[in-house]
Every structure is written in structure tokens, then in C-alpha cells.
Design a protein around this motif. Structure first.
Motif, mmCIF file in Angstrom:
data_model
loop_
_atom_site.group_PDB
_atom_site.id
_atom_site.type_symbol
_atom_site.label_atom_id
_atom_site.label_comp_id
_atom_site.label_asym_id
_atom_site.label_seq_id
_atom_site.Cartn_x
_atom_site.Cartn_y
_atom_site.Cartn_z
ATOM 1 N N SER A 1 75.512 -16.184 57.886
ATOM 2 C CA SER A 1 74.494 -17.238 57.749
ATOM 3 C C SER A 1 74.590 -18.270 58.869
ATOM 4 O O SER A 1 73.604 -18.920 59.193
ATOM 5 C CB SER A 1 74.594 -17.915 56.386
ATOM 6 N N GLU A 2 75.781 -18.454 59.456
ATOM 7 C CA GLU A 2 75.889 -19.348 60.604
ATOM 8 C C GLU A 2 76.211 -18.490 61.822
ATOM 9 O O GLU A 2 77.358 -18.102 62.037
ATOM 10 C CB GLU A 2 76.968 -20.393 60.376
ATOM 11 N N GLY A 3 75.176 -18.193 62.574
ATOM 12 C CA GLY A 3 75.260 -17.182 63.616
ATOM 13 C C GLY A 3 76.408 -17.346 64.595
ATOM 14 O O GLY A 3 77.191 -16.425 64.820
ATOM 15 N N THR A 4 76.512 -18.539 65.182
ATOM 16 C CA THR A 4 77.516 -18.743 66.219
ATOM 17 C C THR A 4 78.912 -18.519 65.664
ATOM 18 O O THR A 4 79.743 -17.821 66.255
ATOM 19 C CB THR A 4 77.419 -20.181 66.765
ATOM 20 N N ILE A 5 79.155 -19.130 64.507
ATOM 21 C CA ILE A 5 80.486 -19.028 63.918
ATOM 22 C C ILE A 5 80.759 -17.592 63.484
ATOM 23 O O ILE A 5 81.862 -17.062 63.674
ATOM 24 C CB ILE A 5 80.615 -20.013 62.737
ATOM 25 N N ALA A 6 79.743 -16.886 62.949
ATOM 26 C CA ALA A 6 79.907 -15.496 62.513
ATOM 27 C C ALA A 6 80.339 -14.623 63.694
ATOM 28 O O ALA A 6 81.234 -13.783 63.569
ATOM 29 C CB ALA A 6 78.604 -14.988 61.914
ATOM 30 N N THR A 7 79.699 -14.860 64.860
ATOM 31 C CA THR A 7 80.058 -14.069 66.040
ATOM 32 C C THR A 7 81.527 -14.286 66.400
ATOM 33 O O THR A 7 82.271 -13.334 66.653
ATOM 34 C CB THR A 7 79.161 -14.478 67.225
ATOM 35 N N ILE A 8 81.900 -15.564 66.422
ATOM 36 C CA ILE A 8 83.285 -15.867 66.777
ATOM 37 C C ILE A 8 84.238 -15.267 65.732
ATOM 38 O O ILE A 8 85.248 -14.633 66.070
ATOM 39 C CB ILE A 8 83.510 -17.385 66.880
ATOM 40 N N ALA A 9 83.902 -15.416 64.444
ATOM 41 C CA ALA A 9 84.754 -14.912 63.364
ATOM 42 C C ALA A 9 84.924 -13.402 63.477
ATOM 43 O O ALA A 9 86.026 -12.854 63.346
ATOM 44 C CB ALA A 9 84.149 -15.282 62.012
ATOM 45 N N GLN A 10 83.801 -12.741 63.792
ATOM 46 C CA GLN A 10 83.834 -11.276 63.919
ATOM 47 C C GLN A 10 84.760 -10.868 65.063
ATOM 48 O O GLN A 10 85.635 -10.020 64.910
ATOM 49 C CB GLN A 10 82.405 -10.782 64.168
ATOM 50 N N THR A 11 84.568 -11.526 66.207
ATOM 51 C CA THR A 11 85.388 -11.196 67.377
ATOM 52 C C THR A 11 86.870 -11.422 67.082
ATOM 53 O O THR A 11 87.717 -10.571 67.381
ATOM 54 C CB THR A 11 84.971 -12.079 68.568
ATOM 55 N N TYR A 12 87.191 -12.554 66.491
ATOM 56 C CA TYR A 12 88.577 -12.894 66.173
ATOM 57 C C TYR A 12 89.180 -11.853 65.242
ATOM 58 O O TYR A 12 90.273 -11.352 65.456
ATOM 59 C CB TYR A 12 88.651 -14.273 65.488
ATOM 60 N N THR A 13 88.422 -11.533 64.166
ATOM 61 C CA THR A 13 88.970 -10.650 63.135
ATOM 62 C C THR A 13 89.216 -9.247 63.689
ATOM 63 O O THR A 13 90.303 -8.678 63.522
ATOM 64 C CB THR A 13 88.005 -10.578 61.934
ATOM 65 N N VAL A 14 88.196 -8.745 64.397
ATOM 66 C CA VAL A 14 88.343 -7.397 64.947
ATOM 67 C C VAL A 14 89.508 -7.362 65.931
ATOM 68 O O VAL A 14 90.367 -6.461 65.902
ATOM 69 C CB VAL A 14 87.025 -6.935 65.612
#
Lengths: 376, 313
Positions: free
Chosen positions: A123-136
Motif C-alpha cells: 500500500s505504500e509503494g516506496t517503502i514496499a519496494t525498499i522492504a522487498q529489496t531488503y527482505t529478498v
């Protein structure tokens, strides 16, 4: 010259005598730097995650424990099944849910790739992208060490598992990739523009409102003498604000200018001049102080936030709007400020931004002079 | 002695705001060293005329020359030779008396070396010295008007335009103010002054009366007084208000007006003042023998405006 001096002196007395406004003008940069510096932050300081463990194995526990130990991951608990992820996202408990499927350890032991599912709250695009990158990234790294441990346990040569290319990244100018390093120079630009344009938006229309304009208009003062004389004292105020804003960025956020302070100061003054000229134009056009202020605000602060490269790179803006962004003094100043403060560059690569600021000053001054009228 | 060129020449001046003619074909001229009084009720177009002479408003038609220069083409040169005191106090209220004067001296390009002595001179002359460091917004109306005059004369203008310079000023200060205006005129300054105050009008060299955008009369104060007519009579009456009401009903009585207990009126159509007084007594009003009164500018003013009313009906 004599007349310009008389106007400048008078305007300076007005500024000094209005203690409350003076205090506001000098403390505003402090407050704004603090406010924006702390509030506007694109860094992910805490990444909360939950775990769905369908494997209940040593390997899955190991994964969860290790992920919790990596900054900025924060472990929020274990869910019974993947369906619960919805409610966890809806209540904002976690941004990421990691699902470890049954058979995870078995696959790992057999040396085959073991899938792990990562659910991200988008739902929060910018943060989701960062979260995805970090997690992966974090899980892949953990995966490699897990594989390595398994392999060593079974006597397979370590060398076989080393990747063929070892990429080592070094980030220049902002080694920790902190967003405040990127934001503070832009912030200084926005604050200076806001103060300069809003302050000068009052200088002509205020005299119209108070009636003192009638005597000025009846005097032989020329429009150029009047406008220049009125702007000079605000240039001094602007210079003080430059020192305060840059000093705050340095003292509070550790954004230390790497390049020449003198060059930064000189180009900042040109920028203040350009911003003041915009305010002055609206002061000549508007019939009330409030209108002038609103017009100056709409014409400077709002487009600057979006188009100047403060938050989004100018190159990402549609071509038509890029032309508009070149008309904003802040676009050029932010390029100058980032160059001098973060990269420590000299005039060489940024001279044309300085020229653009000078041209914009002339452009708005000429426009103001054209709109200025000595009739009542 | 040859007649010097007039300082201000206004020809056939018109200013319209939409359909409304604020100034309607006005012509006048002010000679060098003359104090020209501009009379008329509020909103008659005096201030609009003065603002056009300053170049603050553009005329709809007609021409204005100041010191031989046309306002349309030489506005800036004219502004340097004109001093202007606006109807309302327009100096900077957050500046002191000295700061205001230094500022206006600077704006009019008074040489720095001379400015100081001129400021001192005018502060002395207009009794401002003791207020030198007081913020002008804190001054009384009278002192503010003196300050406005000082600011307007620092650059020694050839022409001084004063728009109700003494409104809100007590009679003593007003007299002092007009003494200064007289001195300036003696020194060759041409002065155009608007006023409502009749004793001020008496101190002008020439007068013009304006009403609804038009000049209705022009002349020296004695010429204007003569326009007030001659048959003005006065009685002391008691009770005065009843006397006024009765006088208004009497045929042949014109423009009755009360001044305290004194009733003034004109007579026409064959009636006489003695007859009017007798009629008042018959109605139970105590009143003495009528005495003739010399017409003042105020009489003329009221008479001329009334006649103008009649013309328009």
C-alpha cells in the motif's frame, strides 16, 4: 544611488523595528530544517516482519532468528497460517510476512533450491519496494550461509560454493546512503526560497495598503531605484538565513559542506536574489498582501516541492514539465547545493546553474518593473 | 513688473470613473508665489484634481502644466519640483520624525550636506524638534500634519499641493500652519490648498469653489464674499429653534440659519427684515431689532452651492 540608499535604509529600519517578524524570519529556518530533516525521511529504520512457519524445523527457526538479527528487521511474531497475513497488514503490525513452507529443511539438506515466500504490504509503494529489496537480499544471504553450513557438514568443498564473481559495492559521496544527505541540501533550497519569496511579496503592496505608497508615488523616485532599494535589506536577511540553514544542516544532521563555503555562500545569495525577484513581482501585481503571499506561495513552494528535484529526480519528470522545472530557481540551486555540499565540486560543473539563477533574477525583475505602476 | 508665468495651469481637465465625472471640465491657474484656496464640499473633486496635478492619476482629458512642464510627458521632473501633503497622514508610522524626514529628503535627492540643516530648520520652524525621536504613529494629529508639511518642503519645491492640511488641527496650530504657508508663498512658492475652514479661505490670495466636479466660482476672497449677497440680517431670538422653524415658513425669507441664539436670514420678494422680526414677535418669540450682517465666505459658499442646486433642478 542616493534615492536607492534612502529606500534601503528606510526598509531596514522597518525590518529592525518589527522585532517579532525579524525573530520569526531568523528562527523559521531552524524550525523548518528540524521539522523537515526529521519528518521527511526515506530511510527504512525499522522493518517489521512476521513469520509463518509450516516447516517447524531447525532450519526454519534458524532463518527467523537470523533475520531478526539483521538491521533493520524487527520480528513481530509467528502466524498460524498465510491467511493471517491479511489482518497483520491491515492492522499495520508488519510490513512483510515470510512464509516458510513445509519441507524447507528437507530440500535444503538435499542441496536443492528451497522456496520461501515473501508477502509484502504494497500500500505504500516506496517503502514496499525498499522492504522487498531488503527482505529478498537478507534471505538470500542467509540462504547462502545455511547452504554453506549444510555443505560443510557433509564434507563438500567450500570452494565449489563460492560465487564466480564477487561484487563489492562502494558508494561515493553518501557512503551510508542516508536520505538526509540527499534531502538536506534540497531542504536548504526550499527554505531559502520560501522565506525570500514570501518576505518580498509584501514590500510594494504593503505600502499600497497602508497609504504610504501615495507619497512614494508623488516623489521623483524611479521604479528601478525603488525596487532595488527595497530588495537590498532582504538580501541581508537572506544571507543570514543561508548561514542559519547551512549551519543547521551541518550541526544537527552532520551534513558538512565538502566544497568551498565561499562559493556556496555566493551562489546562495544569487539564489536568494532570484527568489526575492519572484516575490517582488507578485508584490507589484497583487492588490493585497494576502493575495501577494498566496500567489508567491503557489508560484514558488508548490512547484518547487514537485519539480525541482528536491524529492524526485528531474530526469524522471515528463519532458514538458522539465522545461518548467528549469524555470524554477530551486532546480538550479539544489543541483548547486548538492554538488558543493556532498561532492565538494568547484564552479566548473555547476557554472551554468549559477548563470541560470542570474538570468532568472533578471527575468523576474524585468517582469516586476513592467508590472509596477506609480499610479494609485 | 512683468507678470511671471503661472506655476500651475489646468485646462479643461476631466476625470471620469466609469460614467461618473469626478472632475468635469475644470480650468484654473495658480500664479508664482500665490496661495490658491480650493473650496468645496466633500467629494466635489478637489482631491482628484490635486492627485492629477501630482501625476498620481491620469486625466481622462484636458491638460495640466506645472512649472511650464506637461504632466503627461514630464511627470518625473514635475514630481521633483512639487511638494505634496495628502489628505490623510501617509508617512511611516513605525519611523521617527527624524527618520521620516531623512527618508523623504533622500528620496527627493536633497544633498546629504544640506539635509541635516534643512531638517533642523523645519523642525524648529514647525515646532517638531522635541518629537524628533518619537515614532510618528504616536504623534497627535496636529503634530502629524506639521510633520507631513515638513516632509513636503524639505526639497524646496516650486509648487506645494496641500490637501486639507489642517483637518483635525486645533485653531492655534492651524493659524501657525497658515503663517508658514504665507512665508513660503512670500518666498516664491506657489501653493494650492484645499480646505473646509472659512477663516483659512480668508487667508488665501485667490479662491475657487468647486461643486460636483465643476468650478462654480473663482476670485479673491472679497470678490467671493460679494457673491454671498448683501441683504443678510441678524436677530437675537429666544427660543432660537422655534424662531428658525417660523422663519422657514415666512414667505420671502431665504436661507435662515442659526448661530447660537442668533438667527440670520436674507429677505426678498418685497418683505423686510423689520417685518420678519415683527412676525416672529407676533408668534411669541422674543427678538430684538434686526441688524445687517456683512457677508462672509461661508455665506457665499452656502449661497453659491444653493444656487447651483437650483440650476440643476
Amino acid at each position: 544611488m542616493r534615492r536607492t540608499r534612502a529606500i534601503a535604509r528606510k526598509e531596514w529600519i522597518h525590518i529592525l523595528r518589527d522585532k517579532r517578524s525579524l525573530a520569526a524570519v531568523l528562527t523559521l529556518p531552524v524550525v523548518l530544517v528540524l521539522l523537515y530533516g526529521y519528518a521527511v525521511n526515506f530511510d527504512l529504520n525499522a522493518l517489521s516482519f512476521a513469520l509463518v512457519d509450516d516447516d517447524h524445523s531447525a532450519a526454519s527457526r534458524h532463518l527467523a532468528e537470523n533475520l531478526s538479527g539483521v538491521r533493520p528487521f524487527v520480528f513481530k511474531g509467528t502466524l498460524a497460517n498465510a491467511a493471517e497475513a491479511d489482518s497483520v497488514f491491515q492492522r499495520g503490525i508488519a510490513r512483510v510476512v515470510v512464509v516458510v513452507p513445509a519441507g524447507f529443511e528437507r530440500l535444503l539438506d538435499s542441496g536443492r533450491p528451497s522456496p520461501v515466500q515473501v508477502l509484502v504490504d504494497g500500500s505504500e509503494g516506496t517503502i514496499a519496494t525498499i522492504a522487498q529489496t531488503y527482505t529478498v537480499g537478507a534471505i538470500s544471504t542467509l540462504g547462502r550461509t545455511l547452504t554453506k553450513a549444510q555443505a560443510q557438514g557433509r564434507g563438500i568443498s567450500k570452494r565449489l560454493l563460492e560465487p564466480a564473481i564477487d561484487v563489492r559495492v562502494r558508494v561515493l559521496y553518501n557512503p551510508d546512503l542516508l536520505s538526509r544527505m540527499f534531502l538536506v541540501p534540497g531542504l536548504i533550497g526550499i527554505i531559502l526560497m520560501m522565506l525570500a519569496a514570501l518576505l518580498t511579496s509584501g514590500i510594494i503592496v504593503r505600502e499600497r495598503e497602508s497609504g504610504t505608497f501615495e507619497l512614494l508615488a508623488a516623489s521623483p523616485i524611479g521604479p528601478m531605484e525603488l525596487l532595488v532599494g527595497k530588495m537590498l535589506p532582504y538580501l541581508i536577511i537572506g544571507a543570514a538565513d543561508v548561514v542559519v540553514a547551512v549551519g543547521m544542516g551541518w550541526a544537527v544532521f552532520g551534513v558538512e559542506p565538502k566544497g568551498s563555503l565561499l562559493l556556496l555562500f555566493a551562489l546562495s545569495l544569487v539564489y536568494v536574489l532570484a527568489s526575492s525577484a519572484i516575490g517582488l513581482f507578485f508584490s507589484c501585481v497583487a492588490r493585497s498582501q494576502q493575495t501577494a503571499m498566496m500567489m508567491a506561495f503557489v508560484a514558488t513552494v508548490i512547484p518547487t516541492m514537485i519539480l525541482s528535484g528536491f524529492a524526485f529526480p528531474v530526469r524522471n519528470i515528463p519532458l514538458v514539465l522539465q522545461g518548467l522545472s528549469q524555470m524554477l530557481p530551486a532546480t538550479h540551486y539544489i543541483a548547486i547545493a548538492r554538488g558543493i555540499i556532498l561532492k565538494g565540486i568547484g564552479l566548473g560543473p555547476i557554472w551554468w546553474h549559477g548563470l541560470a539563477l542570474a538570468l532568472l533574477t533578471v527575468f523576474w525583475m524585468r517582469l516586476a518593473l513592467r508590472k509596477f505602476s506609480k499610479t494609485l | 513688473m512683468s507678470e511671471p508665468a503661472p506655476a500651475i495651469v489646468v485646462r479643461d481637465l476631466v476625470k471620469r470613473f466609469g460614467a461618473f465625472a469626478a472632475v468635469d471640465h475644470v480650468s484654473l491657474s495658480v500664479a508664482r508665489g500665490e496661495v490658491f484656496g480650493f473650496l468645496g464640499p466633500n467629494g466635489c473633486g478637489k482631491s482628484t484634481t490635486i492627485r492629477m496635478i501630482c501625476g498620481l492619476l491620469g486625466p481622462t482629458s484636458g491638460s495640466i502644466e506645472v512649472a511650464g512642464l506637461d504632466v503627461r510627458t514630464h511627470a518625473e521632473q514635475i514630481r521633483a519640483r512639487v511638494g505634496y501633503v495628502a489628505q490623510f497622514f501617509n508617512l511611516y508610522r513605525d519611523l521617527t520624525v527624524y527618520e521620516n524626514l531623512t527618508f523623504y529628503g533622500g528620496v527627493y535627492g536633497v544633498p546629504r550636506a544640506e539635509l541635516r540643516s534643512r531638517v533642523e530648520h523645519w523642525c524648529e520652524r514647525l515646532d517638531l524638534s522635541r518629537y524628533g525621536r518619537v515614532l510618528s504613529g504616536e504623534l497627535s494629529t496636529g503634530v502629524q500634519r506639521s510633520l507631513a508639511l515638513a516632509a513636503a518642503v524639505l526639497h524646496e519645491p516650486a509648487v506645494l499641493l496641500l490637501d486639507e492640511p489642517t483637518s483635525g488641527v486645533d485653531p492655534i496650530a492651524r493659524r501657525a500652519f497658515f503663517d508658514v504657508i504665507g512665508e513660503l508663498a512670500d518666498g516664491g512658492t506657489s501653493i494650492l490648498v484645499t480646505t473646509h475652514v472659512m477663516d483659512e479661505a480668508d487667508r488665501c490670495g485667490r479662491l475657487a469653489l468647486m461643486d460636483r466636479g465643476k468650478l462654480v466660482a473663482e476670485g479673491t476672497p472679497s470678490e467671493i464674499r460679494a457673491m454671498g449677497g448683501t441683504d443678510i440680517w441678524q436677530v437675537s431670538a429666544d427660543p432660537p429653534s422655534r424662531a428658525l422653524t417660523l422663519a422657514e415658513q415666512h414667505p420671502g425669507v431665504d436661507a435662515p440659519a442659526l448661530f447660537g441664539t442668533r438667527l440670520q436670514f436674507r429677505v426678498s420678494d418685497g418683505t423686510t427684515a423689520v417685518a420678519v422680526a415683527q412676525w416672529l414677535r407676533d408668534q411669541g418669540v422674543t427678538c430684538d431689532e434686526p441688524r445687517p450682517v456683512r457677508a462672509t465666505i461661508e455665506h457665499a459658499f452656502l449661497q453659491l452651492l444653493r444656487r447651483d442646486d437650483g440650476d440643476n433642478e
